[in-house]
Design an enzyme around this catalytic site. Structure first.
Site, short mmCIF file in Angstrom:
data_model
loop_
_atom_site.label_atom_id
_atom_site.label_comp_id
_atom_site.label_asym_id
_atom_site.label_seq_id
_atom_site.Cartn_x
_atom_site.Cartn_y
_atom_site.Cartn_z
N LYS A 1 0.81 -1.21 0.00
CA LYS A 1 0.00 0.00 0.00
C LYS A 1 0.85 1.27 0.00
O LYS A 1 0.39 2.33 -0.41
CB LYS A 1 -0.98 -0.03 1.16
CG LYS A 1 -1.96 -1.20 0.99
CD LYS A 1 -3.20 -1.09 1.82
CE LYS A 1 -4.27 -2.07 1.38
NZ LYS A 1 -3.93 -3.49 1.64
C1 LIG Z 1 -4.66 -4.56 1.11
C2 LIG Z 1 -3.94 -5.86 1.05
C3 LIG Z 1 -4.31 -6.88 0.14
C4 LIG Z 1 -5.53 -6.77 -0.77
O1 LIG Z 1 -5.36 -5.80 -1.76
P1 LIG Z 1 -6.63 -5.25 -2.56
O2 LIG Z 1 -6.13 -4.15 -3.42
O3 LIG Z 1 -7.59 -4.76 -1.49
O4 LIG Z 1 -7.19 -6.39 -3.32
C5 LIG Z 1 -3.55 -8.03 0.10
N1 LIG Z 1 -2.48 -8.19 0.91
C6 LIG Z 1 -2.10 -7.26 1.80
C7 LIG Z 1 -0.93 -7.50 2.67
C8 LIG Z 1 -2.81 -6.06 1.90
O5 LIG Z 1 -2.43 -5.11 2.79
#
Ligand SMILES: *Cc1c(COP(=O)(O)O)cnc(C)c1O
Length: 470
Positions: free
Chosen positions: A120
């Protein structure tokens, strides 16, 4: 290169009943007024020669090539280059998104080298810098409001806290995030940073955020809410880049690659879908889910129905209805906003089905698989035994789905490694392995002072808290 100056980049709502916005407007908002999500009216297209010419570019250089058409001159090129450069300068690996080989034609793309150790950071570092740039230019102050089940909160705080033009309020479910995740949020310094632990679950938090966005009258005059959840278009845009980067580093675009993506809200894999539509040759896109498998059930059996939300060892994917799936449905329904709205509204009352031709298209575009907790732990252990590489449970779900769904072993298969295992030690320990140590820049996490307010599960408690602290 000829600049397509005649194409003005506009963003439209997936429900078809809101006015189109430009990039700056879409950056500074959340949901569209009609309840939809914004998508570009027309996608930039790159031909194979153009993409091939990018081989060897650094991550920030490549990011500029891919992102600038979406911004369409609303931020000057030199400024945009600088903002991108700055966004990735704090990553702990020089490659920004390094590729690691697990076995023949089996790869992982390590997306956890940013400040908060999850993918993220790729989007939220850039979002923070873009916001600060635009708000400084406008001499404007906004309120950032978001809900988190763990990783978004800390990444948003890290990305946005340096801006004097924002106040940030992040809601998390009280006592339902891991200790590392909580401390990563509550120890972030800054007068403009507020953590709110809500006595409810993640869905309660997300609902309150939506309610607040739809009625912003609690804010003082001149202030508006900005979203940091992946409903914000800028987050998707930033994530398209690493699909191109991985491909270019494995012989693309003249050679196809496949991706397996641990999926929750469908933001990450939607970015991969866009990369393919923009011209990147991608063979398979695999939706990897845990026991919360609504998307896998739709893709494999044409059943789109709500189930009970089950807590798993990969909590960042414990999501029932993936908000960004609406962006894909908009294409699947041939951009008929009304049909999208009906399909989504119908889900609350009864399971929904796609038409035969829609199912065919969906299955051409995505493969899917669901992995339970015990298999997740086995994969963590197996990968460690085979390669001495410790993966987190989300990545393990991705690797297992990649292995099961792979239809062509001559094509490099790349699983997106979405988080560092130190964030999810429960799964690592259940796999019978030792928890890793915190990276250097976080080694004193357990000594840092925490700041957090505990609030009742009540929207007026949240809105009056925000109002009091602006
Ligand atoms: C947010 C997240 C996901 C999922 O990603 P999306 O874009 O919501 O599909 C998967 N793994 C981790 C570690 C995350 O923080």
């Amino acid at each position: 290169m000829v600049k397509e100056a005649e194409v003005v980049m506009k963003y439209i709502s997936t429900r078809g009943r809101s006015p189109a916005l430009n990039f700056e407007q879409v950056l500074l908002t959340g949901l569209a007024p009609d309840g939809g999500l914004y998508v570009p009216e027309v996608l930039p297209q790159f031909n194979q020669q153009e993409i091939a010419d990018w081989a060897g570019l650094s991550y920030p250089e490549l990011a500029f090539k891919i992102i600038s058409p979406f911004i369409n001159g609303e931020i000057a090129d030199a400024d945009l280059r600088h903002l991108i450069e700055k966004s990735y300068s704090g990553f702990s690996h020089k490659a920004i998104a390094p590729l690691r080989m697990l076995a023949n034609n089996e790869w992982v793309l390590e997306l956890y080298c940013g400040p908060t150790l999850a993918f993220k950071d790729f989007a939220l570092q850039l979002l923070g810098n873009l916001l600060d740039h635009v708000l400084t230019r406008n001499n404007q102050k906004v309120v950032i409001l978001g809900a988190t089940s763990g990783d978004t909160g800390s990444a948003a705080l890290e990305g946005c806290r340096h801006s004097s033009h924002v106040d940030i309020f992040i809601l998390h479910p009280y006592q339902r995030v891991s200790e590392v995740q909580r401390r990563q949020m509550t120890t972030v310094p800054g007068e403009n940073v507020y953590n709110l632990a809500v006595k409810g679950n993640f869905d309660d938090c997300q609902r309150m955020v939506k309610t607040a966005f739809s009625d912003q009258s609690f804010l003082p005059a001149g202030r508006q809410l900005v979203a940091v959840n992946s409903i914000n278009w800028a987050r998707i845009m930033a994530q398209i880049v690493y699909y191109f980067y991985a491909s270019l580093n494995l012989g693309g675009p003249s050679r196809q690659v496949s991706f397996s993506v641990p999926t929750g809200n469908f933001g990450d894999i939607y970015a991969g879908y866009l990369a393919r539509k923009m011209g990147l040759p991608i063979k398979q896109l695999i939706v990897a889910t845990n026991r919360n498998d609504i998307l896998h059930r739709l893709i494999s059996t044409n059943e789109y129905s709500l189930g009970e939300l089950t807590p798993t060892l990969s909590p960042s994917m414990d999501i029932m209805v993936s908000s960004n799936f609406e962006r894909y449905l908009f294409d699947l329904f041939e951009r008929d906003g009304k049909a999208v709205a009906n399909f989504i509204a119908g889900l609350d009352a009864a399971p929904q089905q796609l038409s035969t031709s829609q199912m065919k298209k969906l299955q051409q575009e995505f493969s899917s698989y669901s992995v339970d907790d015990s298999r997740t732990c086995e994969v963590i252990k197996q990968i460690f035994n085979e390669t001495e590489f410790l993966i987190d449970p989300h990545t393990a779900v991705g690797i297992e789905a990649a292995r099961v769904c792979n239809v062509d072993h001559t094509v490099p298969m790349i699983t997106l490694a979405t988080a560092h295992p130190v964030k999810f030690t429960e799964a690592v320990e259940k796999a019978g392995l030792q928890s890793p140590e915190l990276p250097m820049h976080m080694s004193d996490l357990f000594e840092r002072e925490e700041r957090c307010s505990i609030l009742e599960n009540d929207i007026s408690a949240v809105t009056s808290f925000i109002r009091k602290h602006l």
